[in-house]
Design a protein around this motif. Structure first.
Motif, PDB file in Angstrom:
ATOM      1  N   ALA A 231       0.820  -1.205   0.000  1.00 53.11           N
ATOM      2  CA  ALA A 231       0.000   0.000   0.000  1.00 53.11           C
ATOM      3  C   ALA A 231       0.857   1.260   0.000  1.00 53.11           C
ATOM      4  CB  ALA A 231      -0.943  -0.005   1.200  1.00 53.11           C
ATOM      5  N   GLU A 232       1.941   1.249   0.789  1.00 56.89           N
ATOM      6  CA  GLU A 232       2.824   2.405   0.813  1.00 56.89           C
ATOM      7  C   GLU A 232       3.502   2.613  -0.537  1.00 56.89           C
ATOM      8  OE1 GLU A 232       3.358   4.653   3.026  1.00 56.89           O
ATOM      9  OE2 GLU A 232       2.399   3.853   4.836  1.00 56.89           O
ATOM     10  N   LYS A 233       3.759   1.534  -1.239  1.00 55.50           N
ATOM     11  CA  LYS A 233       4.465   1.614  -2.509  1.00 55.50           C
ATOM     12  C   LYS A 233       3.546   2.019  -3.657  1.00 55.50           C
ATOM     13  CE  LYS A 233       7.576  -1.059  -5.488  1.00 55.50           C
ATOM     14  NZ  LYS A 233       8.257  -2.374  -5.679  1.00 55.50           N
ATOM     15  N   TRP A 234       2.326   1.451  -3.685  1.00 55.53           N
ATOM     16  CA  TRP A 234       1.466   1.630  -4.853  1.00 55.53           C
ATOM     17  C   TRP A 234       0.177   2.393  -4.575  1.00 55.53           C
ATOM     18  CZ3 TRP A 234       4.195   0.678  -8.890  1.00 55.53           C
ATOM     19  CH2 TRP A 234       5.147  -0.332  -8.884  1.00 55.53           C
ATOM     20  N   GLY A 235      -0.207   2.538  -3.305  1.00 49.47           N
ATOM     21  CA  GLY A 235      -1.483   3.184  -3.000  1.00 49.47           C
ATOM     22  C   GLY A 235      -1.577   4.601  -3.526  1.00 49.47           C
ATOM     23  N   GLY A 236      -0.516   5.386  -3.349  1.00 51.35           N
ATOM     24  CA  GLY A 236      -0.521   6.763  -3.809  1.00 51.35           C
ATOM     25  C   GLY A 236      -0.661   6.873  -5.316  1.00 51.35           C
ATOM     26  N   TRP A 237      -0.046   5.938  -6.037  1.00 52.79           N
ATOM     27  CA  TRP A 237      -0.143   5.969  -7.500  1.00 52.79           C
ATOM     28  C   TRP A 237      -1.520   5.518  -7.971  1.00 52.79           C
ATOM     29  CZ3 TRP A 237       3.167   8.858  -9.729  1.00 52.79           C
ATOM     30  CH2 TRP A 237       4.448   8.996  -9.208  1.00 52.79           C
ATOM     31  N   PHE A 238      -2.172   4.634  -7.191  1.00 55.26           N
ATOM     32  CA  PHE A 238      -3.540   4.243  -7.529  1.00 55.26           C
ATOM     33  C   PHE A 238      -4.483   5.439  -7.441  1.00 55.26           C
ATOM     34  CE2 PHE A 238      -7.772   2.986  -6.142  1.00 55.26           C
ATOM     35  CZ  PHE A 238      -8.129   2.065  -7.104  1.00 55.26           C
ATOM     36  N   LEU A 239      -4.412   6.179  -6.323  1.00 50.50           N
ATOM     37  CA  LEU A 239      -5.314   7.323  -6.183  1.00 50.50           C
ATOM     38  C   LEU A 239      -4.969   8.428  -7.177  1.00 50.50           C
ATOM     39  CD1 LEU A 239      -4.027   9.990  -4.465  1.00 50.50           C
ATOM     40  CD2 LEU A 239      -4.079   8.315  -2.625  1.00 50.50           C
ATOM     41  N   PHE A 240      -3.682   8.542  -7.550  1.00 48.92           N
ATOM     42  CA  PHE A 240      -3.304   9.496  -8.585  1.00 48.92           C
ATOM     43  C   PHE A 240      -3.976   9.142  -9.914  1.00 48.92           C
ATOM     44  CE2 PHE A 240      -0.546  10.154 -12.288  1.00 48.92           C
ATOM     45  CZ  PHE A 240      -0.440  11.532 -12.289  1.00 48.92           C
ATOM     46  N   GLY A 241      -3.898   7.868 -10.314  1.00 42.30           N
ATOM     47  CA  GLY A 241      -4.526   7.448 -11.560  1.00 42.30           C
ATOM     48  C   GLY A 241      -6.028   7.604 -11.521  1.00 42.30           C
ATOM     49  N   LEU A 242      -6.641   7.285 -10.378  1.00 42.96           N
ATOM     50  CA  LEU A 242      -8.087   7.427 -10.263  1.00 42.96           C
ATOM     51  C   LEU A 242      -8.505   8.889 -10.354  1.00 42.96           C
ATOM     52  CD1 LEU A 242     -10.634   5.788  -9.871  1.00 42.96           C
ATOM     53  CD2 LEU A 242     -10.329   5.965  -7.389  1.00 42.96           C
ATOM     54  N   PHE A 243      -7.722   9.780  -9.744  1.00 40.30           N
ATOM     55  CA  PHE A 243      -8.032  11.213  -9.817  1.00 40.30           C
ATOM     56  C   PHE A 243      -7.890  11.726 -11.247  1.00 40.30           C
ATOM     57  CE2 PHE A 243      -8.483  14.439  -6.328  1.00 40.30           C
ATOM     58  CZ  PHE A 243      -9.023  15.421  -7.134  1.00 40.30           C
ATOM     59  N   ALA A 244      -6.883  11.239 -11.983  1.00 42.68           N
ATOM     60  CA  ALA A 244      -6.716  11.652 -13.375  1.00 42.68           C
ATOM     61  C   ALA A 244      -7.917  11.221 -14.208  1.00 42.68           C
ATOM     62  CB  ALA A 244      -5.427  11.058 -13.934  1.00 42.68           C
ATOM     63  N   LEU A 245      -8.398  10.004 -13.994  1.00 40.19           N
ATOM     64  CA  LEU A 245      -9.577   9.529 -14.726  1.00 40.19           C
ATOM     65  C   LEU A 245     -10.816  10.348 -14.367  1.00 40.19           C
ATOM     66  CD1 LEU A 245      -9.069   5.654 -14.522  1.00 40.19           C
ATOM     67  CD2 LEU A 245      -8.716   7.151 -16.502  1.00 40.19           C
ATOM     68  N   ILE A 246     -10.957  10.704 -13.096  1.00 41.79           N
ATOM     69  CA  ILE A 246     -12.097  11.534 -12.677  1.00 41.79           C
ATOM     70  C   ILE A 246     -12.037  12.898 -13.353  1.00 41.79           C
ATOM     71  CG2 ILE A 246     -13.099  12.745 -10.701  1.00 41.79           C
ATOM     72  CD1 ILE A 246     -12.346  10.329  -8.983  1.00 41.79           C
ATOM     73  N   PHE A 247     -10.850  13.492 -13.425  1.00 47.35           N
ATOM     74  CA  PHE A 247     -10.701  14.779 -14.099  1.00 47.35           C
ATOM     75  C   PHE A 247     -11.166  14.695 -15.557  1.00 47.35           C
ATOM     76  CE2 PHE A 247      -7.343  17.043 -11.318  1.00 47.35           C
ATOM     77  CZ  PHE A 247      -8.311  17.901 -10.826  1.00 47.35           C
ATOM     78  N   LEU A 248     -10.697  13.665 -16.256  1.00 49.07           N
ATOM     79  CA  LEU A 248     -11.056  13.530 -17.674  1.00 49.07           C
ATOM     80  C   LEU A 248     -12.552  13.242 -17.832  1.00 49.07           C
ATOM     81  CD1 LEU A 248      -7.997  11.475 -18.956  1.00 49.07           C
ATOM     82  CD2 LEU A 248      -8.465  13.905 -19.329  1.00 49.07           C
ATOM     83  N   TRP A 249     -13.093  12.397 -16.967  1.00 48.93           N
ATOM     84  CA  TRP A 249     -14.533  12.102 -17.011  1.00 48.93           C
ATOM     85  C   TRP A 249     -15.352  13.365 -16.752  1.00 48.93           C
ATOM     86  CZ3 TRP A 249     -17.585   8.899 -12.875  1.00 48.93           C
ATOM     87  CH2 TRP A 249     -18.846   8.576 -13.375  1.00 48.93           C
ATOM     88  N   GLU A 250     -14.932  14.125 -15.751  1.00 53.20           N
ATOM     89  CA  GLU A 250     -15.646  15.368 -15.425  1.00 53.20           C
ATOM     90  C   GLU A 250     -15.666  16.331 -16.596  1.00 53.20           C
ATOM     91  OE1 GLU A 250     -14.830  19.306 -12.662  1.00 53.20           O
ATOM     92  OE2 GLU A 250     -13.920  17.388 -12.076  1.00 53.20           O
ATOM     93  N   GLU A 251     -14.541  16.456 -17.289  1.00 56.76           N
ATOM     94  CA  GLU A 251     -14.454  17.419 -18.377  1.00 56.76           C
ATOM     95  C   GLU A 251     -15.138  16.925 -19.650  1.00 56.76           C
ATOM     96  OE1 GLU A 251     -13.813  20.523 -20.783  1.00 56.76           O
ATOM     97  OE2 GLU A 251     -13.529  20.482 -18.603  1.00 56.76           O
ATOM     98  N   LEU A 252     -14.893  15.696 -20.034  1.00 58.14           N
ATOM     99  CA  LEU A 252     -15.386  15.201 -21.316  1.00 58.14           C
ATOM    100  C   LEU A 252     -16.889  14.938 -21.309  1.00 58.14           C
ATOM    101  CD1 LEU A 252     -12.485  12.732 -22.196  1.00 58.14           C
ATOM    102  CD2 LEU A 252     -12.843  15.044 -23.071  1.00 58.14           C
ATOM    103  N   TRP A 253     -17.464  14.633 -20.147  1.00 60.40           N
ATOM    104  CA  TRP A 253     -18.898  14.341 -20.081  1.00 60.40           C
ATOM    105  C   TRP A 253     -19.663  15.366 -19.247  1.00 60.40           C
ATOM    106  CZ3 TRP A 253     -15.443  10.410 -20.897  1.00 60.40           C
ATOM    107  CH2 TRP A 253     -15.739   9.530 -21.936  1.00 60.40           C
ATOM    108  N   ASP A 254     -19.043  16.494 -18.938  1.00 66.23           N
ATOM    109  CA  ASP A 254     -19.711  17.621 -18.278  1.00 66.23           C
ATOM    110  C   ASP A 254     -20.420  17.196 -16.993  1.00 66.23           C
ATOM    111  OD1 ASP A 254     -20.465  20.226 -17.862  1.00 66.23           O
ATOM    112  OD2 ASP A 254     -22.193  20.158 -19.202  1.00 66.23           O
ATOM    113  N   LEU A 255     -19.662  16.609 -16.071  1.00 68.51           N
ATOM    114  CA  LEU A 255     -20.251  16.169 -14.806  1.00 68.51           C
ATOM    115  C   LEU A 255     -20.830  17.319 -14.004  1.00 68.51           C
ATOM    116  CD1 LEU A 255     -18.853  13.443 -15.409  1.00 68.51           C
ATOM    117  CD2 LEU A 255     -18.267  13.312 -12.987  1.00 68.51           C
ATOM    118  N   GLN A 256     -20.255  18.513 -14.115  1.00 63.94           N
ATOM    119  CA  GLN A 256     -20.721  19.642 -13.313  1.00 63.94           C
ATOM    120  C   GLN A 256     -22.156  20.032 -13.644  1.00 63.94           C
ATOM    121  OE1 GLN A 256     -18.131  23.018 -13.170  1.00 63.94           O
ATOM    122  NE2 GLN A 256     -16.291  21.821 -12.815  1.00 63.94           N
TER     123      GLN A 256
END
Length: 565
Positions: A231-256
């Protein structure tokens, strides 16, 4: 007195013993003594402090004919948090000075021992001692259990239902208005004041805890311990990737402005918390995998409040570690299951791994836990340890500011891309996320080249200097929603249920006021970035000039696309 010609004196045996005490070892003197007893210094004998203070108090008051004062528990905890570089001589001087400063016959309070404070505890005010009612509230069942299970756990599914069933735009759905125009601005504004406080009442983990109760009590299954190393090794990179996907989803499909998609975003994050809670004990999702928690932990470093413990008190008086492990009621310490994030308050060095649930405060029978008011972001130039994935998340959040303004970027650069088409939209979105990060990385390389070691600080450490600017830019973006739409919540609520609300009051700011506040936020964030970078690096202004110029350039670019200067 021997005279010339007198015989040599004959050594005589005697029963008398000579005892000498020294603060440090003296080899030239020690050879004259047959036995040497080495006593550990006071900093590792914190359990003896109460008896030592009692002894020196009695000694001084008897010599001066004074009434003996009483040492308060708060004063003892302050002494236990100090390392006494000059050992017992310094303790004796502190006690004597405290008695002189106090009124005769009164108590020796915490404030009198003002100099008994280590460097890491300077410029701190313990709010729990200053405001006893605040302490009682945080130890009561209201925080956070009754708030969580009496309100949040009920309100959250209702908000999800409204997002799915009500009209889908922000001007007709109060849940969507609340999520984007209320929650985002307020939580960003709260970070410099209360840090990661939102995580204490977050609905994602409330349902995670409900899942754990069902798993352990109804299904009779044991939860697994954390795979900490992975978790210490990979957990931070998992949440980084998930946040990047959320950003793209929010922008491309107008979540706001699309209610059911915003509902799915909340459901997916909640599902992650529930799945992890059904497998692992405590809040594994919150500590390692939650993208919102990762952002909260990063911005919480800028907070002017912190939860810590008196390390001396913990080492001198505690043998059960109830704040960390949990356990039954002991003295004034309440029964708890232990820290949900497996963070011992005496070992906390930053705010990243504390969600301010106050479990440790309730469990501690020694009043060691403190909620301190401190200089904002002080941990970043004192006890902080940089992490690669945190810097990556910081750069992602920086790119997110530009991602939210793609139409303005498209217009300013004259690209004339059709953002209604998926692939041009995706390409510009990825560029918006990546270009600011590339600029920061290039600047870091220039700073390292111009400042040869050992003077130069590592890029990972200096990168945190951009944190105030990233927070200021994110807040400036959401101020448009907060000041322009949040005040329309009453008519929007009526429209959610198909009612007329045109006569209800609306409180919105003038566009010029919004622009002024957005610009002021960017200016203040830039100035804080300058000061924080200087404090962290301990280098000259000239050696950090490339990073300052980059900060100014990023702030100017944000002003162009957010304020429209």
């Amino acid at each position: 007195i021997s005279r010339p010609g007198d015989p040599e004196p004959v050594p005589q045996q005697t029963a008398a013993k000579l005892v000498a005490i020294a603060e440090r070892q003296l080899p030239a003197v020690a050879r004259h003594f047959s036995e040497t007893i080495k006593v550990p210094p006071l900093r590792v004998r914190k359990a003896d402090l109460a008896a030592q203070v009692e002894y020196y108090t009695s000694l001084f008051c008897r010599a001066k004919g004074l009434d003996k004062p009483t040492l308060t528990p708060e004063a003892l905890r302050r002494l236990q948090s100090y390392d006494f570089p000059n050992n017992i001589r310094e303790l004796q001087n502190l006690v004597e000075r405290a008695i002189v400063q106090s009124d005769q016959g009164s108590m020796l309070t915490e404030e009198i021992f003002w100099s008994a404070q280590g460097k890491q505890k300077r410029f701190r005010l313990n709010l729990l001692n200053a405001y006893p009612a605040f302490r009682r509230f945080l130890r009561s069942p209201w925080w956070p259990d009754r708030i969580n299970y009496g309100f949040t756990a009920i309100a959250f599914p209702l908000i999800i239902a409204v997002l799915f069933l009500a009209p889908q735009t922000r001007d007709q759905n109060f849940a969507l208005n609340f999520f984007w125009a209320w929650w985002w601005p307020l939580v960003l504004l709260a970070f410099p004041f209360v840090g990661r406080l939102w995580c204490a009442v977050c609905p994602f983990m409330i349902y995670g805890e409900i899942t754990q109760k069902i798993t352990t009590e109804l299904l009779k299954r044991d939860l697994k311990p954390w795979p900490r190393q992975q978790a210490e090794k990979w957990g931070g990179w998992f949440l980084f990737g998930l946040f990047a996907l959320i950003f793209l989803w929010e922008e491309l499909w107008d979540l706001q402005n699309t209610a059911y998609l915003s509902a799915w975003l909340l459901i997916i994050i909640t599902a992650g918390a529930m799945i992890c809670s059904a497998i692992f004990e405590r809040r594994f999702w919150c500590r390692y995998l939650c993208p919102i928690g990762g952002m909260n932990g990063l911005f919480a470093k800028l907070s002017m409040t912190e939860l810590r413990a008196q390390q001396g008190t913990c080492s001198a008086e505690c043998s059960t570690y109830q704040c960390y492990k949990g356990g039954p009621q002991k003295g004034e310490g309440l029964e708890t299951a232990g820290c949900p994030l497996y963070s011992h308050p005496a070992q906390l060095e930053d705010n990243r791994d504390c969600v301010l649930c106050m479990t440790c405060l309730k469990a501690c029978p020694h009043r060691s836990v403190a909620v301190n008011l401190r200089p904002p972001a002080i941990e970043l130039w004192t006890t902080h340890r940089p992490r690669t994935y945190e810097v990556a998340l910081l750069l992602l959040l920086l790119g997110g500011i530009f991602l939210h303004r793609l139409p303005e970027i498209n217009q300013i650069l004259g690209l004339n891309l059709d953002l209604s088409q998926f692939w041009p939209h995706l390409g510009l979105a990825i560029a918006a996320l990546g270009v600011p990060a590339g600029v920061v990385l290039l600047t870091g390389a220039v700073v390292q080249f111009l400042n040869s070691p050992p003077k130069a600080k590592p890029f990972l450490q200096l990168a945190y200097g951009y944190l105030p600017l990233v927070l200021g830019g994110s807040l400036a973006h959401y101020l448009r929603l907060g000041l322009g739409e949040a005040g329309q919540i009453l008519p929007v609520t009526m429209a959610t249920f198909g009612l007329q609300g045109s006569t209800l009051p609306i409180v919105v700011a003038h566009p010029a006021v919004i622009a002024f506040l957005q610009g002021s936020t960017l200016v203040f964030g830039t100035l804080c970035t300058f000061v924080l970078t200087k404090k962290m690096s301990k280098q000259s202004w000239r050696s950090l000039l490339p990073q300052y110029l980059t900060s100014l350039g990023l702030a100017w670019a944000m002003a162009q696309i957010i304020v429209g200067l």
